[in-house]
Design an enzyme around this catalytic site. Structure first.
Site, PDB file in Angstrom:
ATOM      1  CG  ASP A  18      -1.882   0.819   1.491  1.00  0.00           C
ATOM      2  OD1 ASP A  18      -2.037   1.416   0.476  1.00  0.00           O
ATOM      3  OD2 ASP A  18      -1.934   1.889   2.184  1.00  0.00           O
ATOM      4  CG  ASP A  20      -1.823   7.709   0.754  1.00  0.00           C
ATOM      5  OD1 ASP A  20      -0.854   8.499  -0.041  1.00  0.00           O
ATOM      6  OD2 ASP A  20      -3.166   7.055  -0.526  1.00  0.00           O
ATOM      7  CB  THR A 109      -1.550   3.160  -3.760  1.00  0.00           C
ATOM      8  OG1 THR A 109      -2.770   4.369  -3.377  1.00  0.00           O
ATOM      9  CG2 THR A 109      -2.127   3.450  -5.089  1.00  0.00           C
ATOM     10  CB  SER A 110      -6.971   3.375  -2.193  1.00  0.00           C
ATOM     11  OG  SER A 110      -7.638   2.381  -1.965  1.00  0.00           O
ATOM     12  CE  LYS A 141      -5.049  -1.384  -1.073  1.00  0.00           C
ATOM     13  NZ  LYS A 141      -3.913  -0.521  -0.847  1.00  0.00           N
ATOM     14  CG  ASP A 166      -2.278   2.613   6.332  1.00  0.00           C
ATOM     15  OD1 ASP A 166      -2.914   3.388   6.839  1.00  0.00           O
ATOM     16  OD2 ASP A 166      -2.596   1.951   5.460  1.00  0.00           O
TER      17      ASP A 166
END
Length: 229
Positions: A18, A20, A109-110, A141, A166
């Site tokens: 991931d 962020d 990543t989103s 996600k 996270d």
């Protein structure tokens, strides 16, 4: 996998990461962007901030502001993120990433690919050869699709991938994809299935072998699952 009192060793073929909150200290930037967006639309920020971490903007908008044009608002949020990006790299990740062969790791990543690349450059981190961003998947996600796609693009089975995450949504996504998950940050696991919780990347060492990598996660101050050796 082997475990002692303070460390856990995992033999894997690739790392899926991931961004962020995992590689970049960007929580403040992300929350600032969402607060500005809420202010623009005269929306209470609390429900948005409670949901937004680890999820694509599209899912958040659909859930909490379905009356808005999702794609137009996703573009608006992207522009805000480009304007308000300044997070630093989380300790230890730069050195680790630069040691890894490019075919052994990917970022999942989103954030959009544009925002992700911008944020990584601002943090001084290397760019991956494989980056799965928000626009790459139909379902973000916590759906498993992002991590399944990341593993596929590296040519590795999900069960041979170690994910660092996270946020609850990202952890769930990775677990549903069949990956092993290490949580970055926090004092306790966000999901009982995570195998370890680390403070930062200084607690992780990776050794490379032919077709595999061994990840050593130091657990002196963090949770590890009670797994037999």
């Amino acid at each position: 996998m082997s475990v002692d009192m303070n460390n856990i060793t995992l033999s894997v073929s690739a790392l899926l990461l991931d961004m962020d909150g995992t590689l970049v200290c960007s929580t403040g930037d992300v929350e600032k962007v969402w607060r500005l967006w809420c202010q623009h639309h005269q929306l209470a920020p609390e429900p948005v901030l409670a949901m937004c971490h680890g999820m694509r903007s599209r899912e958040v908008i659909r859930a909490l502001a379905p009356q808005l044009d999702v794609e137009r608002e996703a573009v608006r949020l992207d522009e805000l993120e480009m304007e308000h990006t300044g997070g630093e790299a989380i300790a230890g990740c730069d050195e680790l990433l630069r040691r890894l062969p490019r075919e052994r790791w990917a970022i999942v990543t989103s954030a959009s690919e544009r925002v992700a690349r911008h944020r990584l450059r601002c943090a001084g981190l290397p760019l991956p050869s494989v980056l799965v961003g928000a626009e790459e998947v139909v379902n973000g996600k916590p759906d498993p699709e992002p991590y399944l796609l990341g593993a596929e693009r590296l040519g590795v089975l999900p069960a041979r991938c170690l994910v660092f995450e996270d946020a609850p949504a990202g952890i769930e996504s990775a677990l549903r994809a069949g990956c092993t998950v290490v949580q970055v940050g926090g004092d306790a696991p966000l999901n009982p299935a995570v195998v370890a919780v680390i403070r930062d990347w200084c607690e992780v060492k990776v050794t490379l072998g032919e077709g595999a990598a061994a990840a050593y996660c130091g657990m002196s101050y963090r949770h590890q699952r009670g797994l037999a050796q």
